[in-house]
Motif scaffolding. Structure first.
Motif, mmCIF file in Angstrom:
data_model
loop_
_atom_site.group_PDB
_atom_site.id
_atom_site.type_symbol
_atom_site.label_atom_id
_atom_site.label_comp_id
_atom_site.label_asym_id
_atom_site.label_seq_id
_atom_site.Cartn_x
_atom_site.Cartn_y
_atom_site.Cartn_z
ATOM 1 N N ARG A 267 11.331 16.303 10.151
ATOM 2 C CA ARG A 267 10.710 17.288 11.039
ATOM 3 C C ARG A 267 9.571 16.609 11.800
ATOM 4 O O ARG A 267 9.057 15.571 11.379
ATOM 5 N N PRO A 268 9.157 17.202 12.923
ATOM 6 C CA PRO A 268 8.092 16.592 13.724
ATOM 7 C C PRO A 268 6.716 16.834 13.100
ATOM 8 O O PRO A 268 6.556 17.636 12.178
ATOM 9 N N LEU A 269 5.730 16.131 13.649
ATOM 10 C CA LEU A 269 4.346 16.249 13.197
ATOM 11 C C LEU A 269 3.486 16.798 14.317
ATOM 12 O O LEU A 269 3.553 16.327 15.450
ATOM 13 N N THR A 270 2.672 17.790 13.994
ATOM 14 C CA THR A 270 1.636 18.253 14.914
ATOM 15 C C THR A 270 0.339 17.555 14.531
ATOM 16 O O THR A 270 -0.116 17.649 13.389
ATOM 17 N N LEU A 271 -0.251 16.823 15.479
ATOM 18 C CA LEU A 271 -1.395 15.980 15.165
ATOM 19 C C LEU A 271 -2.525 16.220 16.150
ATOM 20 O O LEU A 271 -2.316 16.207 17.367
ATOM 21 N N ASP A 272 -3.732 16.437 15.618
ATOM 22 C CA ASP A 272 -4.936 16.554 16.448
ATOM 23 C C ASP A 272 -5.339 15.146 16.886
ATOM 24 O O ASP A 272 -5.783 14.330 16.074
ATOM 25 N N LEU A 273 -5.179 14.852 18.146
ATOM 26 C CA LEU A 273 -5.411 13.502 18.634
ATOM 27 C C LEU A 273 -6.882 13.176 18.881
ATOM 28 O O LEU A 273 -7.235 11.998 18.988
ATOM 29 N N THR A 274 -7.732 14.176 18.960
ATOM 30 C CA THR A 274 -9.134 13.904 19.286
ATOM 31 C C THR A 274 -9.809 12.998 18.253
ATOM 32 O O THR A 274 -10.442 11.996 18.624
ATOM 33 N N PRO A 275 -9.694 13.276 16.940
ATOM 34 C CA PRO A 275 -10.298 12.344 15.975
ATOM 35 C C PRO A 275 -9.675 10.952 16.047
ATOM 36 O O PRO A 275 -10.379 9.952 15.878
ATOM 37 N N GLN A 280 -10.708 5.517 17.361
ATOM 38 C CA GLN A 280 -9.879 4.407 17.826
ATOM 39 C C GLN A 280 -8.862 3.979 16.765
ATOM 40 O O GLN A 280 -8.600 2.797 16.556
ATOM 41 N N HIS A 281 -8.299 4.993 16.103
ATOM 42 C CA HIS A 281 -7.250 4.705 15.136
ATOM 43 C C HIS A 281 -5.969 4.297 15.864
ATOM 44 O O HIS A 281 -5.694 4.779 16.964
ATOM 45 N N GLN A 282 -5.213 3.445 15.238
ATOM 46 C CA GLN A 282 -3.959 2.979 15.812
ATOM 47 C C GLN A 282 -2.787 3.444 14.945
ATOM 48 O O GLN A 282 -2.765 3.182 13.736
ATOM 49 N N LEU A 283 -1.863 4.130 15.572
ATOM 50 C CA LEU A 283 -0.678 4.649 14.889
ATOM 51 C C LEU A 283 0.520 3.816 15.348
ATOM 52 O O LEU A 283 0.875 3.835 16.528
ATOM 53 N N ARG A 284 1.113 3.065 14.429
ATOM 54 C CA ARG A 284 2.174 2.127 14.780
ATOM 55 C C ARG A 284 3.451 2.436 13.996
ATOM 56 O O ARG A 284 3.399 2.654 12.792
ATOM 57 N N GLY A 285 4.562 2.456 14.690
ATOM 58 C CA GLY A 285 5.851 2.625 14.039
ATOM 59 C C GLY A 285 6.445 1.283 13.648
ATOM 60 O O GLY A 285 6.264 0.278 14.331
ATOM 61 N N SER A 286 7.167 1.276 12.520
ATOM 62 C CA SER A 286 7.810 0.056 12.042
ATOM 63 C C SER A 286 9.226 0.410 11.595
ATOM 64 O O SER A 286 9.426 1.365 10.838
ATOM 65 N N PHE A 287 10.202 -0.394 12.056
ATOM 66 C CA PHE A 287 11.580 -0.030 11.728
ATOM 67 C C PHE A 287 12.409 -1.251 11.348
ATOM 68 O O PHE A 287 12.406 -1.661 10.204
ATOM 69 N N ARG A 288 13.094 -1.866 12.315
ATOM 70 C CA ARG A 288 14.055 -2.911 12.002
ATOM 71 C C ARG A 288 13.411 -4.293 12.111
ATOM 72 O O ARG A 288 12.839 -4.636 13.131
ATOM 73 N N PRO A 289 13.555 -5.127 11.081
ATOM 74 C CA PRO A 289 13.004 -6.485 11.148
ATOM 75 C C PRO A 289 13.930 -7.391 11.956
ATOM 76 O O PRO A 289 15.102 -7.071 12.181
ATOM 77 N N PRO A 290 13.451 -8.544 12.380
ATOM 78 C CA PRO A 290 14.337 -9.522 13.008
ATOM 79 C C PRO A 290 15.349 -10.049 12.003
ATOM 80 O O PRO A 290 15.106 -10.062 10.785
ATOM 81 N N GLU A 291 16.498 -10.480 12.512
ATOM 82 C CA GLU A 291 17.554 -10.977 11.635
ATOM 83 C C GLU A 291 17.069 -12.136 10.769
ATOM 84 O O GLU A 291 17.515 -12.303 9.627
ATOM 85 N N SER A 292 16.159 -12.934 11.289
ATOM 86 C CA SER A 292 15.680 -14.105 10.556
ATOM 87 C C SER A 292 14.957 -13.747 9.262
ATOM 88 O O SER A 292 14.808 -14.592 8.367
ATOM 89 N N ASP A 293 14.513 -12.501 9.128
ATOM 90 C CA ASP A 293 13.785 -12.100 7.921
ATOM 91 C C ASP A 293 14.666 -12.076 6.682
ATOM 92 O O ASP A 293 14.153 -12.133 5.556
ATOM 93 N N TRP A 294 15.981 -11.979 6.854
ATOM 94 C CA TRP A 294 16.837 -11.837 5.679
ATOM 95 C C TRP A 294 16.803 -13.084 4.799
ATOM 96 O O TRP A 294 16.718 -12.974 3.568
ATOM 97 N N ARG A 295 16.866 -14.252 5.388
ATOM 98 C CA ARG A 295 16.769 -15.472 4.575
ATOM 99 C C ARG A 295 15.377 -15.596 3.950
ATOM 100 O O ARG A 295 15.237 -16.027 2.801
ATOM 101 N N LEU A 296 14.356 -15.200 4.708
ATOM 102 C CA LEU A 296 12.996 -15.247 4.164
ATOM 103 C C LEU A 296 12.854 -14.276 2.991
ATOM 104 O O LEU A 296 12.188 -14.582 2.000
ATOM 105 N N ALA A 297 13.492 -13.108 3.109
ATOM 106 C CA ALA A 297 13.419 -12.119 2.034
ATOM 107 C C ALA A 297 14.056 -12.661 0.754
ATOM 108 O O ALA A 297 13.527 -12.459 -0.351
ATOM 109 N N LEU A 298 15.172 -13.355 0.889
ATOM 110 C CA LEU A 298 15.819 -13.921 -0.294
ATOM 111 C C LEU A 298 14.964 -15.019 -0.921
ATOM 112 O O LEU A 298 14.934 -15.160 -2.150
#
Length: 345
Positions: A267-275, A280-298
């Motif tokens: 579901r969506p989020l209702t957020l008061d943006l003024t605070p 100066q908070h930063q809201l960052r999304g994180s999803f798919r890593p680069p393919e090269s991360d798989w060997r590093l993960a192992l």
């Protein structure tokens, strides 16, 4: 062979008999993988519940789900080797793919979402998605490769956390991985919160994370107060899938602090943006890593094996998929893996 499938656009999954994929069905650039273990992911729980964030798979039904897996490749240069498989299948024809910039492909299909996945004895996958598993990594840990890459990407999006005060909201597999990687990256403090998550918090205790908060017993602010020493967090990672937790986290974040959102929300989020603006908070999304991360993960799996091993709590036969999903839905397990019977298929 048995396969756990989403057969209709409604809640529920079905364990059904399907034909074993034949070599003649394998297209150019593909291989068959004999599955050894597949993890139940939070995404699979959403598909089971049929939440709005996963209805995009409806045109692909019926489909076998399961995308966190380890198996043995049957052909190609990795024939006979254990492999993990990147579930994001690039299109191969867009401008990014033809230029070899596969991380930029925007026309993907997902193994276990929009093409058949690994809650089965056999799965057909692109050869280029297969990554060999080092001998020193167990099947149980190898099945955690995909979620560990998600945790790696969250750390990348956050930036340098050395010396930082870190709050991880959500003690599931992604949150556990984030906590382990943040500590490895030199975070000065890692606090983890959950809601009625005794089993997963106990796993984190065994991983060495003692600063924990169960918000079923009170507010997040009250729970973390004992660990804050009058200071706020530098970085907050959201790995709950509950959008309202972001509202609870922002007052605990220092000025110029960062919130990294990794959860998929129903579901969506209702957020008061003024605070957010004034601090100066930063809201960052994180999803798919680069393919090269798989060997590093192992590689990280080998280094961090003693730390990561408590993350897997159950390995059940695929025939007990309903029990495994009940454990995961009910927060009675940490990571549940399902393994096909050796005789199946």
């Amino acid at each position: 062979m048995q396969a756990l499938r989403k057969t209709r656009a409604a809640a529920g999954l079905e364990l059904v008999e399907v034909p074993v994929p034949q070599a003649s069905e394998v297209q150019d650039g593909e291989v068959l993988v004999r599955v050894r273990a597949t993890g139940i992911c939070g995404s699979d729980l959403h598909v089971d519940d049929w939440t709005s964030s996963y209805t995009f798979i409806a045109p692909s039904l019926p489909v076998t789900i399961g995308h966190e897996f380890v198996g043995v490749a049957q052909s190609g240069p990795l024939a006979g080797r254990r492999v993990v498989v990147r579930p994001s299948v690039t299109c191969g024809v867009c401008a990014a793919c033809t230029a070899g910039e596969f991380d930029r492909c925007e026309q993907r299909r997902g193994i276990g979402m929009t093409r058949d996945g690994a809650f089965a004895a056999w799965v057909r996958v692109p050869q280029r998605n297969c990554v060999p598993v080092p001998d020193g990594v167990s099947d149980e840990l190898a099945a955690l490769t995909e979620p560990l890459t998600i945790s790696m990407q969250a750390l990348r999006i956050a930036g340098d956390v050395k010396g930082a005060r870190v709050l991880v909201m959500g003690p599931g597999t992604i949150g556990q991985g984030i906590a382990a990687l943040a500590r490895r990256a030199g975070a000065a403090q890692v606090v983890v919160s959950g809601f009625d998550d005794a089993v997963r918090l106990e796993a984190l205790q065994r991983m060495g994370f003692t600063q924990q908060v169960d918000v079923a017993r009170g507010s997040l602010a009250e729970g973390v107060a004992a660990f804050m020493d009058g200071q706020r967090f530098d970085v907050v990672f959201e790995a709950t899938g509950v959008p309202e937790t972001i509202q609870e986290a922002l007052p605990l974040l220092r000025r110029n602090g960062v919130v990294v959102v990794t959860g998929i929300h129903a579901r969506p989020l209702t957020l008061d943006l003024t605070p957010l603006v004034r601090n100066q908070h930063q809201l960052r999304g994180s999803f798919r890593p680069p393919e090269s991360d798989w060997r590093l993960a192992l590689d990280l799996m080998q280094e961090l094996a003693p730390v990561l091993e408590p993350m897997v709590s159950h390995v059940l036969p695929l025939s007990q998929a309903a029990e495994g999903f009940a454990l995961a839905h009910g927060k009675k397990a940490c990571k549940v893996l399902l393994a096909p019977e050796p005789s199946d298929g």
